[in-house]
Write a protein that holds these residues in place. Sequence first.
Motif, PDB file in Angstrom:
ATOM      1  N   LYS A 188       0.813  -1.230   0.000  1.00  0.00           N
ATOM      2  CA  LYS A 188       0.000   0.000   0.000  1.00  0.00           C
ATOM      3  C   LYS A 188       0.840   1.272   0.000  1.00  0.00           C
ATOM      4  CE  LYS A 188      -4.068  -1.874  -0.010  1.00  0.00           C
ATOM      5  NZ  LYS A 188      -4.982  -1.676  -1.162  1.00  0.00           N
ATOM      6  N   GLY A 189       2.155   1.129   0.067  1.00  0.00           N
ATOM      7  CA  GLY A 189       3.008   2.309   0.131  1.00  0.00           C
ATOM      8  C   GLY A 189       2.826   3.239  -1.050  1.00  0.00           C
ATOM      9  N   GLY A 190       2.705   2.663  -2.260  1.00  0.00           N
ATOM     10  CA  GLY A 190       2.544   3.495  -3.444  1.00  0.00           C
ATOM     11  C   GLY A 190       1.233   4.244  -3.458  1.00  0.00           C
ATOM     12  N   THR A 191       0.177   3.644  -2.922  1.00  0.00           N
ATOM     13  CA  THR A 191      -1.149   4.278  -2.914  1.00  0.00           C
ATOM     14  C   THR A 191      -1.285   5.276  -1.768  1.00  0.00           C
ATOM     15  OG1 THR A 191      -2.091   2.257  -3.844  1.00  0.00           O
ATOM     16  CG2 THR A 191      -3.627   3.826  -2.853  1.00  0.00           C
ATOM     17  N   TRP A 192      -0.866   4.880  -0.574  1.00  0.00           N
ATOM     18  CA  TRP A 192      -1.022   5.737   0.595  1.00  0.00           C
ATOM     19  C   TRP A 192       0.082   6.790   0.701  1.00  0.00           C
ATOM     20  CZ3 TRP A 192      -2.059   1.229   4.591  1.00  0.00           C
ATOM     21  CH2 TRP A 192      -3.305   0.659   4.294  1.00  0.00           C
ATOM     22  N   GLY A 193       1.204   6.562   0.008  1.00  0.00           N
ATOM     23  CA  GLY A 193       2.349   7.454   0.124  1.00  0.00           C
ATOM     24  C   GLY A 193       3.400   6.857   1.040  1.00  0.00           C
ATOM     25  N   TRP A 194       4.633   6.726   0.525  1.00  0.00           N
ATOM     26  CA  TRP A 194       5.681   6.076   1.310  1.00  0.00           C
ATOM     27  C   TRP A 194       6.035   6.846   2.574  1.00  0.00           C
ATOM     28  CZ3 TRP A 194       6.607   1.231   0.438  1.00  0.00           C
ATOM     29  CH2 TRP A 194       6.379   0.710  -0.839  1.00  0.00           C
ATOM     30  N   GLY A 195       5.763   8.152   2.557  1.00  0.00           N
ATOM     31  CA  GLY A 195       6.044   8.940   3.754  1.00  0.00           C
ATOM     32  C   GLY A 195       4.820   9.218   4.602  1.00  0.00           C
ATOM     33  N   SER A 196       3.701   8.564   4.271  1.00  0.00           N
ATOM     34  CA  SER A 196       2.470   8.802   5.028  1.00  0.00           C
ATOM     35  C   SER A 196       2.544   8.147   6.402  1.00  0.00           C
ATOM     36  CB  SER A 196       1.268   8.268   4.252  1.00  0.00           C
ATOM     37  OG  SER A 196       1.350   6.858   4.125  1.00  0.00           O
ATOM     38  N   GLU A 197       1.727   8.667   7.319  1.00  0.00           N
ATOM     39  CA  GLU A 197       1.757   8.145   8.679  1.00  0.00           C
ATOM     40  C   GLU A 197       1.374   6.666   8.763  1.00  0.00           C
ATOM     41  OE1 GLU A 197      -0.545  10.596  11.234  1.00  0.00           O
ATOM     42  OE2 GLU A 197       0.856  12.296  11.158  1.00  0.00           O
ATOM     43  N   PRO A 198       0.320   6.218   8.047  1.00  0.00           N
ATOM     44  CA  PRO A 198      -0.003   4.784   8.142  1.00  0.00           C
ATOM     45  C   PRO A 198       1.144   3.877   7.710  1.00  0.00           C
ATOM     46  CG  PRO A 198      -1.823   5.989   7.157  1.00  0.00           C
ATOM     47  CD  PRO A 198      -0.677   6.941   7.239  1.00  0.00           C
ATOM     48  N   VAL A 199       1.833   4.224   6.627  1.00  0.00           N
ATOM     49  CA  VAL A 199       2.927   3.386   6.132  1.00  0.00           C
ATOM     50  C   VAL A 199       4.096   3.411   7.104  1.00  0.00           C
ATOM     51  CG1 VAL A 199       4.633   3.107   4.294  1.00  0.00           C
ATOM     52  CG2 VAL A 199       2.256   3.597   3.720  1.00  0.00           C
ATOM     53  N   LEU A 200       4.439   4.608   7.607  1.00  0.00           N
ATOM     54  CA  LEU A 200       5.546   4.695   8.564  1.00  0.00           C
ATOM     55  C   LEU A 200       5.229   3.934   9.845  1.00  0.00           C
ATOM     56  CD1 LEU A 200       6.591   8.444   8.150  1.00  0.00           C
ATOM     57  CD2 LEU A 200       7.713   6.420   7.200  1.00  0.00           C
ATOM     58  N   LEU A 201       3.975   4.010  10.297  1.00  0.00           N
ATOM     59  CA  LEU A 201       3.584   3.271  11.500  1.00  0.00           C
ATOM     60  C   LEU A 201       3.645   1.764  11.273  1.00  0.00           C
ATOM     61  CD1 LEU A 201       0.579   5.427  12.803  1.00  0.00           C
ATOM     62  CD2 LEU A 201       2.806   5.092  13.912  1.00  0.00           C
TER      63      LEU A 201
END
Length: 622
Positions: A188-201
């Motif tokens: 989901k990193g590409g859809t949510w954004g690799w620097g987004s909070e959900p991906v980082l969490l």
Amino acid sequence: MIPLLPDFPVILGVTADDASWLVTATLLSSAVATPIVSRSADMYGKRKMMVLCLAVMVAGSVVAAVGGSFLWLVIGRALQGFASALIPVAISIMRDELPKEKMGSAVALMSATLGIGSALGLPLAGVLYESLGWASIFWVSAAAGVPLLLAVVLVVPESKVRTHGTFDYAGAALLSGALIALLLAITKGGTWGWGSEPVLLLFLATVILLAAWIPYELKVRQPMVDLRTSARRPVLMTNLASLLIGFSMFANMLVTTQQLQLPVVTGYGFELNVITAGLCMVPSGLAMVVFAPLSGRIIRIFGGKTALMTGALVMIAGYVGRVFFYDSIAWVIVGSTVVGVGTAIAYAATPTLIMSAVPITETASANGLNNLVRAIGTSTSSAAIAAVLTSVTMTVGDTRLPSFDAFKDIFWLAAGASAASMLAAVFIPRAAGVHRPPASDIGAVELVVQGRVLAPDHRPLIPAVVTVLKTDGDPVDWSRVDTEGNYSVALPGAGKYLMVANAGGWAPMAEVFDFDGRTLQQNFMLRERLQLQGTVSAGGTSVSRAVVTLLEAGGGHVGATRTDGDGGYAFPLPVAGRYVLTMLHPVTQEAMAQKVTVDIRSITVDFEAPPVEDTAGERVGT
């Protein structure tokens, strides 16, 4: 599901991001199911786990076909993910049942089915969808699963090779959580954004869960994954190579159909429909069927290491060729097929390498971990390819499409991953990949012999390893003891075997075990403790109560003791390395030190101190 994802948002009334869960759900459930089912197969029965996986897959197919809503479709797809555990379990059954001469080609074909099924499933999905509707895809899966389920029950014998003990529920929960977090972040990193909070969490949760899981697995009696065995060079390097091969293989599957479907105006696309583009993948799947037995022959003659490197080399050639030859459908099919051939050869080698490096009682779980690592490679490949295709683009009319430079970058990236897998294979010991003779070679059924490795006071010795050899020196099996000193080895029928027990800091023990096929318990008691020992004397007289200290060469403190009434001292033999041994006289406070190099043998170091001063206060001697 991949060719049909563009249509499911319209069919189900959901967004494209929601529709991607039809793939993500299967990926996550397979990541959780594969290690758990594989470990359970070693403990509770391999046929039982195959039946369970097929039953859950059939149930999931029916749920997806009749559910009628997006939620039920996602649930059905998650249940279908259990089928991924069939491959490692089936490979371990082959090791138990097949004669030696059939092992190489059979395991090669079974391992290659991971790629074959994918290559043939893409066009089949398109044909079914166009002809009978989307639900037919799931009905066909269910219809295929039922006779397979019956065939397993009727034909496949249950293995008697079991790992006894209790299942590691806590380890399974921690590993499952870490895998879900990691794969969800990657997919989901590409859809949510690799620097987004959900991906980082999610990445942070992965690190935290693994930080808890690793030390727990190292101390639990029967771990979900034997990390000490997994860290052995043959297993570690094979798993690393598998991850890279999985990355490289998935690139071929994803970009081939995309290139064939892109508009002709791009200069490299061919504007084919979904079904035709999928059919162009059939030669790759068929080539994998044809060349998998070749891998078995390479393994049999040259070993699994050579087969793995050969497969990676063929994949490199295929990807480099695709960079320069792309202006016709024929060239695209040829390039894809060459990569498929390399994938079949490389995929076939990895289970052979794994099984030659782990105990027989852990073959299913070890192959399950290898499949899991492979899946992480394919997921990472999907994310990397999506990033490249959306960042290196061209404008065609009002539409932004990937440029051919994006495809070139992917081909070079996949070739680089294949080259890295070759580099990893270089560090696999040359002997890896040699098959142990299964029971059918001897005319008997393998039986598991258990026991403990103990000290003279009956406490368990940890770490320790038990190795079983035939009396002519050929290897049979080996086992690392658990935290209570227990081991399990599989013996191929009655006969005489040479059993060797070795524990850190103790002299090894070897004895001939005359196995009658009934005595399934054999304990070892190691009696000779390896020591760093010696005496302290002064003027020929033993010195008691002298302080002897052992230090690491870098200054770290290892231990201290006092000499006994006879002037003797002893330390348990430390790990191999350089040390400093010091002595302090209890009366004169005379101090001495010596450098000591420790290997794997007991060492004697004596101190001769200056004699005690006489009554006049003058030293006697020097």
